[in-house]
Design a protein around this motif. Structure first.
Motif, PDB file in Angstrom:
ATOM      1  N   ALA A   1     -18.795  18.402  11.322  1.00 23.91           N
ATOM      2  CA  ALA A   1     -19.645  17.900  10.239  1.00 23.91           C
ATOM      3  C   ALA A   1     -19.001  18.076   8.870  1.00 23.91           C
ATOM      4  CB  ALA A   1     -20.994  18.607  10.274  1.00 23.91           C
ATOM      5  N   GLY A   2     -18.081  19.019   8.740  1.00 21.92           N
ATOM      6  CA  GLY A   2     -17.449  19.260   7.448  1.00 21.92           C
ATOM      7  C   GLY A   2     -16.574  20.503   7.504  1.00 21.92           C
ATOM      8  N   LEU A   3     -15.777  20.682   6.453  1.00 20.28           N
ATOM      9  CA  LEU A   3     -14.889  21.847   6.356  1.00 20.28           C
ATOM     10  C   LEU A   3     -15.169  22.572   5.057  1.00 20.28           C
ATOM     11  CD1 LEU A   3     -12.492  23.607   7.248  1.00 20.28           C
ATOM     12  CD2 LEU A   3     -10.979  21.955   6.115  1.00 20.28           C
ATOM     13  N   CYS A   4     -15.391  23.872   5.161  1.00 15.57           N
ATOM     14  CA  CYS A   4     -15.618  24.734   3.997  1.00 15.57           C
ATOM     15  C   CYS A   4     -14.519  25.791   3.993  1.00 15.57           C
ATOM     16  CB  CYS A   4     -17.001  25.374   4.081  1.00 15.57           C
ATOM     17  SG  CYS A   4     -17.384  26.469   2.713  1.00 15.57           S
ATOM     18  N   MET A   5     -13.766  25.897   2.888  1.00 14.97           N
ATOM     19  CA  MET A   5     -12.643  26.838   2.882  1.00 14.97           C
ATOM     20  C   MET A   5     -12.586  27.598   1.569  1.00 14.97           C
ATOM     21  SD  MET A   5      -9.480  24.174   2.578  1.00 14.97           S
ATOM     22  CE  MET A   5      -9.280  23.109   1.137  1.00 14.97           C
ATOM     23  N   GLU A   6     -11.954  28.713   1.654  1.00 12.98           N
ATOM     24  CA  GLU A   6     -11.735  29.589   0.497  1.00 12.98           C
ATOM     25  C   GLU A   6     -10.326  29.322  -0.014  1.00 12.98           C
ATOM     26  OE1 GLU A   6     -10.858  34.223   0.315  1.00 12.98           O
ATOM     27  OE2 GLU A   6     -12.950  33.798   0.855  1.00 12.98           O
ATOM     28  N   LEU A   7     -10.180  28.995  -1.303  1.00 12.79           N
ATOM     29  CA  LEU A   7      -8.864  28.686  -1.852  1.00 12.79           C
ATOM     30  C   LEU A   7      -8.050  29.959  -2.045  1.00 12.79           C
ATOM     31  CD1 LEU A   7      -9.390  25.876  -4.529  1.00 12.79           C
ATOM     32  CD2 LEU A   7      -8.591  25.683  -2.177  1.00 12.79           C
ATOM     33  N   GLY A   8      -6.861  29.924  -1.500  1.00 10.48           N
ATOM     34  CA  GLY A   8      -5.898  31.020  -1.667  1.00 10.48           C
ATOM     35  C   GLY A   8      -4.532  30.426  -1.918  1.00 10.48           C
ATOM     36  N   ASP A   9      -3.526  31.272  -1.954  1.00 12.22           N
ATOM     37  CA  ASP A   9      -2.179  30.766  -2.244  1.00 12.22           C
ATOM     38  C   ASP A   9      -1.720  29.740  -1.212  1.00 12.22           C
ATOM     39  OD1 ASP A   9      -2.097  32.409  -4.421  1.00 12.22           O
ATOM     40  OD2 ASP A   9      -1.092  34.062  -3.377  1.00 12.22           O
ATOM     41  N   HIS A  10      -2.062  29.941   0.077  1.00 14.73           N
ATOM     42  CA  HIS A  10      -1.587  29.065   1.127  1.00 14.73           C
ATOM     43  C   HIS A  10      -2.485  27.845   1.330  1.00 14.73           C
ATOM     44  CE1 HIS A  10      -3.957  32.461   2.550  1.00 14.73           C
ATOM     45  NE2 HIS A  10      -4.532  31.614   3.390  1.00 14.73           N
ATOM     46  N   THR A  11      -3.673  27.816   0.715  1.00 15.65           N
ATOM     47  CA  THR A  11      -4.561  26.658   0.857  1.00 15.65           C
ATOM     48  C   THR A  11      -4.525  25.750  -0.367  1.00 15.65           C
ATOM     49  OG1 THR A  11      -6.396  28.019   0.062  1.00 15.65           O
ATOM     50  CG2 THR A  11      -6.140  27.788   2.455  1.00 15.65           C
ATOM     51  N   LYS A  12      -4.238  26.334  -1.560  1.00 15.28           N
ATOM     52  CA  LYS A  12      -4.206  25.515  -2.774  1.00 15.28           C
ATOM     53  C   LYS A  12      -3.142  24.433  -2.697  1.00 15.28           C
ATOM     54  CE  LYS A  12      -5.877  29.052  -6.005  1.00 15.28           C
ATOM     55  NZ  LYS A  12      -5.520  29.906  -7.161  1.00 15.28           N
ATOM     56  N   LEU A  13      -1.989  24.763  -2.096  1.00 16.43           N
ATOM     57  CA  LEU A  13      -0.881  23.819  -2.041  1.00 16.43           C
ATOM     58  C   LEU A  13      -1.216  22.570  -1.229  1.00 16.43           C
ATOM     59  CD1 LEU A  13       2.077  26.315  -1.475  1.00 16.43           C
ATOM     60  CD2 LEU A  13       1.368  25.232  -3.614  1.00 16.43           C
ATOM     61  N   GLN A  14      -2.155  22.699  -0.262  1.00 14.83           N
ATOM     62  CA  GLN A  14      -2.462  21.571   0.622  1.00 14.83           C
ATOM     63  C   GLN A  14      -3.749  20.846   0.235  1.00 14.83           C
ATOM     64  OE1 GLN A  14      -1.809  22.601   4.856  1.00 14.83           O
ATOM     65  NE2 GLN A  14      -1.206  24.621   4.137  1.00 14.83           N
ATOM     66  N   LEU A  15      -4.433  21.339  -0.817  1.00 11.68           N
ATOM     67  CA  LEU A  15      -5.738  20.795  -1.169  1.00 11.68           C
ATOM     68  C   LEU A  15      -5.657  19.325  -1.563  1.00 11.68           C
ATOM     69  CD1 LEU A  15      -8.729  21.252  -1.547  1.00 11.68           C
ATOM     70  CD2 LEU A  15      -8.273  22.042  -3.891  1.00 11.68           C
ATOM     71  N   GLY A  16      -4.655  18.944  -2.338  1.00  9.21           N
ATOM     72  CA  GLY A  16      -4.547  17.554  -2.787  1.00  9.21           C
ATOM     73  C   GLY A  16      -4.419  16.586  -1.620  1.00  9.21           C
ATOM     74  N   ALA A  17      -3.525  16.881  -0.679  1.00 14.51           N
ATOM     75  CA  ALA A  17      -3.347  16.005   0.488  1.00 14.51           C
ATOM     76  C   ALA A  17      -4.584  16.012   1.372  1.00 14.51           C
ATOM     77  CB  ALA A  17      -2.123  16.455   1.283  1.00 14.51           C
ATOM     78  N   MET A  18      -5.265  17.159   1.472  1.00 17.09           N
ATOM     79  CA  MET A  18      -6.482  17.243   2.289  1.00 17.09           C
ATOM     80  C   MET A  18      -7.591  16.378   1.695  1.00 17.09           C
ATOM     81  SD  MET A  18      -6.524  21.296   3.312  1.00 17.09           S
ATOM     82  CE  MET A  18      -7.882  21.159   4.453  1.00 17.09           C
ATOM     83  N   LYS A  19      -7.645  16.308   0.357  1.00 15.65           N
ATOM     84  CA  LYS A  19      -8.658  15.462  -0.288  1.00 15.65           C
ATOM     85  C   LYS A  19      -8.465  13.996   0.108  1.00 15.65           C
ATOM     86  CE  LYS A  19      -9.489  18.275  -4.433  1.00 15.65           C
ATOM     87  NZ  LYS A  19      -9.376  18.313  -5.918  1.00 15.65           N
ATOM     88  N   GLU A  20      -7.224  13.543   0.138  1.00 16.03           N
ATOM     89  CA  GLU A  20      -6.947  12.150   0.504  1.00 16.03           C
ATOM     90  C   GLU A  20      -7.412  11.853   1.930  1.00 16.03           C
ATOM     91  OE1 GLU A  20      -2.857  11.289  -0.100  1.00 16.03           O
ATOM     92  OE2 GLU A  20      -2.861  11.813  -2.244  1.00 16.03           O
ATOM     93  N   ILE A  21      -7.115  12.791   2.832  1.00 15.02           N
ATOM     94  CA  ILE A  21      -7.538  12.596   4.233  1.00 15.02           C
ATOM     95  C   ILE A  21      -9.064  12.578   4.337  1.00 15.02           C
ATOM     96  CG2 ILE A  21      -7.516  13.641   6.532  1.00 15.02           C
ATOM     97  CD1 ILE A  21      -4.769  14.777   5.866  1.00 15.02           C
ATOM     98  N   ALA A  22      -9.735  13.502   3.624  1.00 14.11           N
ATOM     99  CA  ALA A  22     -11.201  13.601   3.683  1.00 14.11           C
ATOM    100  C   ALA A  22     -11.863  12.345   3.125  1.00 14.11           C
ATOM    101  CB  ALA A  22     -11.667  14.841   2.932  1.00 14.11           C
ATOM    102  N   VAL A  23     -11.339  11.837   2.018  1.00 14.81           N
ATOM    103  CA  VAL A  23     -11.913  10.631   1.413  1.00 14.81           C
ATOM    104  C   VAL A  23     -11.774   9.447   2.364  1.00 14.81           C
ATOM    105  CG1 VAL A  23     -11.630   8.940  -0.440  1.00 14.81           C
ATOM    106  CG2 VAL A  23     -11.622  11.379  -0.970  1.00 14.81           C
ATOM    107  N   ALA A  24     -10.599   9.302   2.970  1.00 15.00           N
ATOM    108  CA  ALA A  24     -10.362   8.179   3.886  1.00 15.00           C
ATOM    109  C   ALA A  24     -11.290   8.222   5.099  1.00 15.00           C
ATOM    110  CB  ALA A  24      -8.906   8.180   4.340  1.00 15.00           C
ATOM    111  N   ALA A  25     -11.684   9.412   5.535  1.00 20.35           N
ATOM    112  CA  ALA A  25     -12.522   9.554   6.734  1.00 20.35           C
ATOM    113  C   ALA A  25     -13.990   9.786   6.407  1.00 20.35           C
ATOM    114  CB  ALA A  25     -11.996  10.705   7.591  1.00 20.35           C
ATOM    115  N   ASP A  26     -14.390   9.720   5.111  1.00 19.72           N
ATOM    116  CA  ASP A  26     -15.763  10.041   4.711  1.00 19.72           C
ATOM    117  C   ASP A  26     -16.174  11.383   5.287  1.00 19.72           C
ATOM    118  OD1 ASP A  26     -16.561   7.838   3.072  1.00 19.72           O
ATOM    119  OD2 ASP A  26     -16.585   6.594   4.870  1.00 19.72           O
ATOM    120  N   PHE A  27     -15.310  12.379   5.102  1.00 19.52           N
ATOM    121  CA  PHE A  27     -15.504  13.708   5.678  1.00 19.52           C
ATOM    122  C   PHE A  27     -15.773  14.702   4.551  1.00 19.52           C
ATOM    123  CE2 PHE A  27     -13.998  17.750   7.446  1.00 19.52           C
ATOM    124  CZ  PHE A  27     -14.647  17.752   8.674  1.00 19.52           C
TER     125      PHE A  27
END
Length: 557
Positions: A83-109
């Motif tokens: 149904a969705g993904l909830c994550m805590e931003l850290g050093d290893h997650t901030k770097l991938q946030l931009g690309a993850m946003k693109e995937i989420a928008v494309a999938a209405d996720f």
């Protein structure tokens, strides 16, 4: 009853205090997703760990080995129907946030993240409590709806008030498509247009096959058509259908769109209420017919004249005055020696039987006489007896009884000859009785029609007159005695020889003997029965005697 699951829509979930400091990326379609559970995951490979509908919470601690692990994790969640993904931003997650946003928008996720540390246990506890409370509220609403359906049933106003309540509760347009009779719809639809819709629906259902789903979707998270079979006595007599278009604000008084889960559950309860109303109506009709039972019994006993019969059946259908009649006789069952109990069971089964025979354009009258069920089938269509259609109806009745405690139509059956004179129905009943009697001697026939008995009708008559044993002795006696005294196979050889039209080569092959042995046996048969045994007039009598012998003693081995 379908499975009831817990759920909350994403847009409502985000209003909870635990998400006050969260940042959200979600389209309108993403906000319409339903959360059915909350799950914490730190492993990078999802595999089969999810069932679909979960809100996944993660710190991304398992993504440290590669920059693409977070993107892979997100794609796996989308593929598994999360149904969705909830994550805590850290050093290893901030770097991938931009690309993850693109995937989420494309999938209405839905993508949710926190910029600071958050207690996932608080989120889990809060949402689980909300889900359970939402489920309890839905159950209470459904119980109230069931009570309303029951109250409408007690009013005795038919199915239209039930359909109006279902439509008002769900916000959907509703249609009831019975297999027989007129369709109904809310909001109102002109009869011609409604009949066209019904035919289109049955065509669509037949093209989809018997396993058509109750819920069909044209796009993700959008119900196109919701259908439910309306059943009673394990027999489907109608389809209850919700149209994919929602009602306008003027047509519907519900403040918000109910969940798909609630709609399906409401549909099931309405279908059950319609089935109860149908059963009550059909039961009363059968009770009325039961009161007319004595007229039918007098008809079977030959106490009515042709004019009376024509007037009686014409009240149902004028074409029945010139129809043909067939009687289906079911042998008495020791379990139903109580005639009153048998009549009550037959009233219920006739509800299904009447519909089954009507599909083949037959009209059914039924009664019980001497603990035997009698079905009188009137066929208004011209031509000879429609044996295949009749047998198809009987098979449907027997299939319907496979899961029933009491079986009325699954025992020994006798089907009469075609009766074109309705005043001679008594003769038709006698032919059905004879079909039953003969089967008790020769075994159950595959299709027990009187017209399929052939020579057995002659044999049965000879047995009844007491001449059968003398007839067998006259034409087969010497062979029978020879086989008993010498241990021979002459009777079996003669039967096979006549069946194969006196072909010596085929007979030897069928008996697994050499032709010289066959010649020896045929010479012996000729010596015992006479040189004329193969002449047409005597051969017919010998063949009849062979069938008579098997009628009495069983198949010749």
């Amino acid at each position: 009853m379908g499975e009831t699951t817990l759920h909350i829509q994403v847009r409502d979930m985000l209003k909870r205090p635990v998400f006050r400091k969260a940042e959200v990326l979600a389209s309108d379609r993403a906000l319409e997703r339903y959360v059915r559970w909350v799950h914490i995951m730190e492993v990078p490979e999802v595999g089969d760990l999810l069932n679909g509908g979960e809100l996944v919470l993660t710190t991304g601690i398992g993504w440290q080995e590669g920059e693409q692990q977070g993107l892979s994790f997100l794609r796996q969640l989308i593929a598994r129907g999360a149904a969705g993904l909830c994550m805590e931003l850290g050093d290893h997650t901030k770097l991938q946030l931009g690309a993850m946003k693109e995937i989420a928008v494309a999938a209405d996720f839905p993508l949710i993240w926190f910029h600071e540390q958050v207690r996932y246990i608080d989120i889990t506890q809060d949402l689980h409590f909300t889900l359970i409370r939402s489920h309890q509220r839905m159950i209470a609403e459904l119980d109230s709806l069931t009570t309303s359906f029951n109250q409408l049933l007690l009013n005795g106003d038919g199915v239209q008030p039930l359909l109006r309540l279902l439509s008002r509760t769900t916000g959907y347009a509703v249609a009831l498509y019975p297999l027989e009779g007129e369709a109904s719809a809310v909001p109102y639809c002109p009869p011609e247009q409604l009949e066209t819709r019904r035919q289109d629906w049955f065509l669509q259902r037949s093209l989809a096959g018997e396993d058509i789903p109750n819920v069909m979707q044209l796009s993700d998270n959008t119900l196109d058509v919701i259908s439910m079979p309306v059943q009673a006595l394990d027999y489907t007599f109608a389809d209850l259908v919700l149209m994919h278009q929602m009602l306008t604000d003027q047509d519907s008084s519900i403040p918000i769109k109910p969940s798909d889960e609630f709609v399906i559950q409401a549909l099931e309860r309405c279908a059950a209420a319609i089935a109860q109303d149908w059963m009550r109506t059909k039961y009363m009709e059968e009770k009325r017919r039961y009161k007319e039972d004595m007229w039918v019994i007098d008809w079977l006993n030959g106490h009515h004249y042709t004019k009376e019969i024509h007037e009686y059946v014409s009240t149902v259908n004028p074409l029945l005055a010139t129809s043909k009649a067939t009687i289906i006789l079911f042998d008495s069952n020791p379990a139903y020696t109580d005639s009153l109990r048998l009549q009550k069971l037959l009233i219920q089964r006739n509800i299904v039987a009447r519909s089954v025979f009507a599909r083949e354009n037959f009209t059914l009258y039924s009664t019980v006489l001497n603990h035997q069920i009698i079905l009188i089938i009137l066929d208004p269509l011209p031509g000879s007896q429609r044996k295949s259609s009749l047998w198809r109806c009987i098979e449907q009745l027997q299939q319907h009884e496979q899961e029933q405690t009491h079986c009325l139509f699954s025992g020994l059956i006798g089907i009469s000859h075609n009766c074109t004179d309705l005043s001679r129905l008594k003769d038709s009943l006698e032919s059905a009785k004879e079909t039953l009697r003969i089967q008790k001697d020769i075994g159950v026939m595959q299709q027990p029609f009187y017209s399929n008995l052939h020579c057995y009708r002659i044999i049965a008559s000879m047995k009844q007159s007491g001449n059968l044993d003398d007839f067998i002795e006259e034409y087969l006696g010497p062979l029978i005695r020879y086989d008993v005294e010498k241990g021979g196979q002459l009777l079996r050889t003669l039967k096979q020889y006549l069946v194969l039209c006196c072909s010596k080569q085929e007979t030897a092959t069928a008996l697994y003997i050499v032709r010289q042995t066959l010649y020896h046996r045929l010479d012996k048969i000729e010596a015992l029965l006479g040189e004329d045994y193969i002449l047409p007039e005597k051969r017919v009598a010998i063949e009849l005697a062979i069938y008579a012998y098997e009628y009495v003693h069983g198949p010749i081995a």
